[in-house]
Design a protein around this motif. Sequence first.
Motif, PDB file in Angstrom:
ATOM      1  N   ASN A 270       0.838  -1.199   0.000  1.00 40.69           N
ATOM      2  CA  ASN A 270       0.000   0.000   0.000  1.00 40.69           C
ATOM      3  C   ASN A 270       0.877   1.254   0.000  1.00 40.69           C
ATOM      4  OD1 ASN A 270      -2.413   1.401  -0.005  1.00 40.69           O
ATOM      5  ND2 ASN A 270      -2.948   0.925   2.121  1.00 40.69           N
ATOM      6  N   MET A 275      -5.429   2.133  -0.538  1.00 39.20           N
ATOM      7  CA  MET A 275      -6.243   1.053   0.008  1.00 39.20           C
ATOM      8  C   MET A 275      -6.407   1.213   1.518  1.00 39.20           C
ATOM      9  SD  MET A 275      -6.711  -0.798  -2.766  1.00 39.20           S
ATOM     10  CE  MET A 275      -7.296  -2.367  -2.136  1.00 39.20           C
ATOM     11  N   PRO A 277      -5.969  -0.224   4.988  1.00 37.66           N
ATOM     12  CA  PRO A 277      -5.023  -1.251   5.450  1.00 37.66           C
ATOM     13  C   PRO A 277      -5.730  -2.530   5.898  1.00 37.66           C
ATOM     14  CG  PRO A 277      -4.438   0.889   6.349  1.00 37.66           C
ATOM     15  CD  PRO A 277      -5.779   1.053   5.698  1.00 37.66           C
ATOM     16  N   ASP A 283       0.574  -4.530   6.341  1.00 34.53           N
ATOM     17  CA  ASP A 283       0.032  -3.282   5.825  1.00 34.53           C
ATOM     18  C   ASP A 283       0.156  -2.253   6.947  1.00 34.53           C
ATOM     19  OD1 ASP A 283      -1.273  -1.373   4.255  1.00 34.53           O
ATOM     20  OD2 ASP A 283      -2.812  -2.785   3.573  1.00 34.53           O
ATOM     21  N   GLY A 298      -8.012   7.167   1.021  1.00 35.53           N
ATOM     22  CA  GLY A 298      -7.800   6.263  -0.102  1.00 35.53           C
ATOM     23  C   GLY A 298      -8.064   6.878  -1.463  1.00 35.53           C
TER      24      GLY A 298
END
Length: 409
Positions: A270, A275, A277, A283, A298
């Motif tokens: 990421n 995105m 997490p 992440d 995002g």
Amino acid sequence: MRKILILIGTSTFVYLSAAATISGVFKYQNTPMAAAVSPTNGFAVARAADLLIKQNIEQKKQDEKSPLVIAKNRQEIQQLAINAYYKEPLSEAAIRNIALTQYGPKSLDKARIMMRHGLKFSKRDYSSNLWLLRDDALAQNVGATLLGFDRAMRTNNAASDLLLPGLIQAVQQDVSIKPLVKLLNDNPEWEVNFWAAGLANPQSLVNLSKIRLAQSTIGKKMSAAENEDLDQNLIQLLINNQKFDDAFALFDKKNGVVAQNKNKLEQVVNADFTMTPKLKPFDWNLFSNTGQEVFIDGPAGKLNIDIFGFTNGLFAQQLVRIPTGKYLFSTNMEQQGAAKHYAKLQCAEPKLTALPAIEFAMPSGKKQSEFSNISPCRYFWLKLRADLPNGASSQASINQISIRRQSGS
């Protein structure tokens, strides 16, 4: 292979020995008193025999260690079982109780044959399935033993407390993985309890991750959120137990396309903050408190950091896999205020934590730095930190943090 099978038989037998005795077989048996007053019904007469066996156990008239009925009223129980069989030849309970009363300890093989014969009429008799588990475990028949677990737990939900410890013990042997995957692909009712018990056993974690990787159907008895929580918890427990490769393999399978952009060159998950997490800490873990607010936008592809008080600490962190090789660290951020932002790579492997950390400044704008990992450490904490004088405030948006492999393994 032979040695592994012996371990399976031994480990499961530790738990099954109690289950395979009369005491264990009838522990969860439902034997209502009304059964004894319906002599014309074969099924009721069979339950009357069950009731006598259970009373023997409760009144200490039966040796709890025996797999057969050896109480003084054995002949009475046997006669009830025979009468039940004549009235209802398809009664599995009648056939099972004949097997338990007609043969002595030296004729267990005949009792087993009769037990298996009875299951042809009803595969859902809990007591027969439980008794036969012992036979399969001692014969070191792994597939049949695990199928026996499945049948017993499907026929009696309360049996999980008795059987799950043995099932989790069996998970620790690699030979159990394939048959367990097959069972779990059918999404049995006991699936949720299985995972809960497995996660509580550190020795089972690695093989649980292998089972999870091999499943073709994932947890239909659980919601999507519950499945994600399971993967999250399993990954975190593997990391806590220093099983980094197994944790990463599970993460990469569940989130691989997003995680590694297919070409495996990008090491940060990421990296462009597009995105939400998932499956942390591979992440982003974000840290907000009374002095700072940290969140990912995002749609805009930004990590926003608002600092409104004194801070000298961590605001985001990720566990990254960095094998030996040369890398390019790059950032792109916008900032207003006096905060100084920087990133630090610190080895996460406990035996190598004394290795010096690698630190990168993160000024406003774009920044690139080359570095090499020549250490034996492969898993690092990527920590993002900010320093800000007391009473000041700062706002920053990070558009990208990248660690891209240039060469190496």
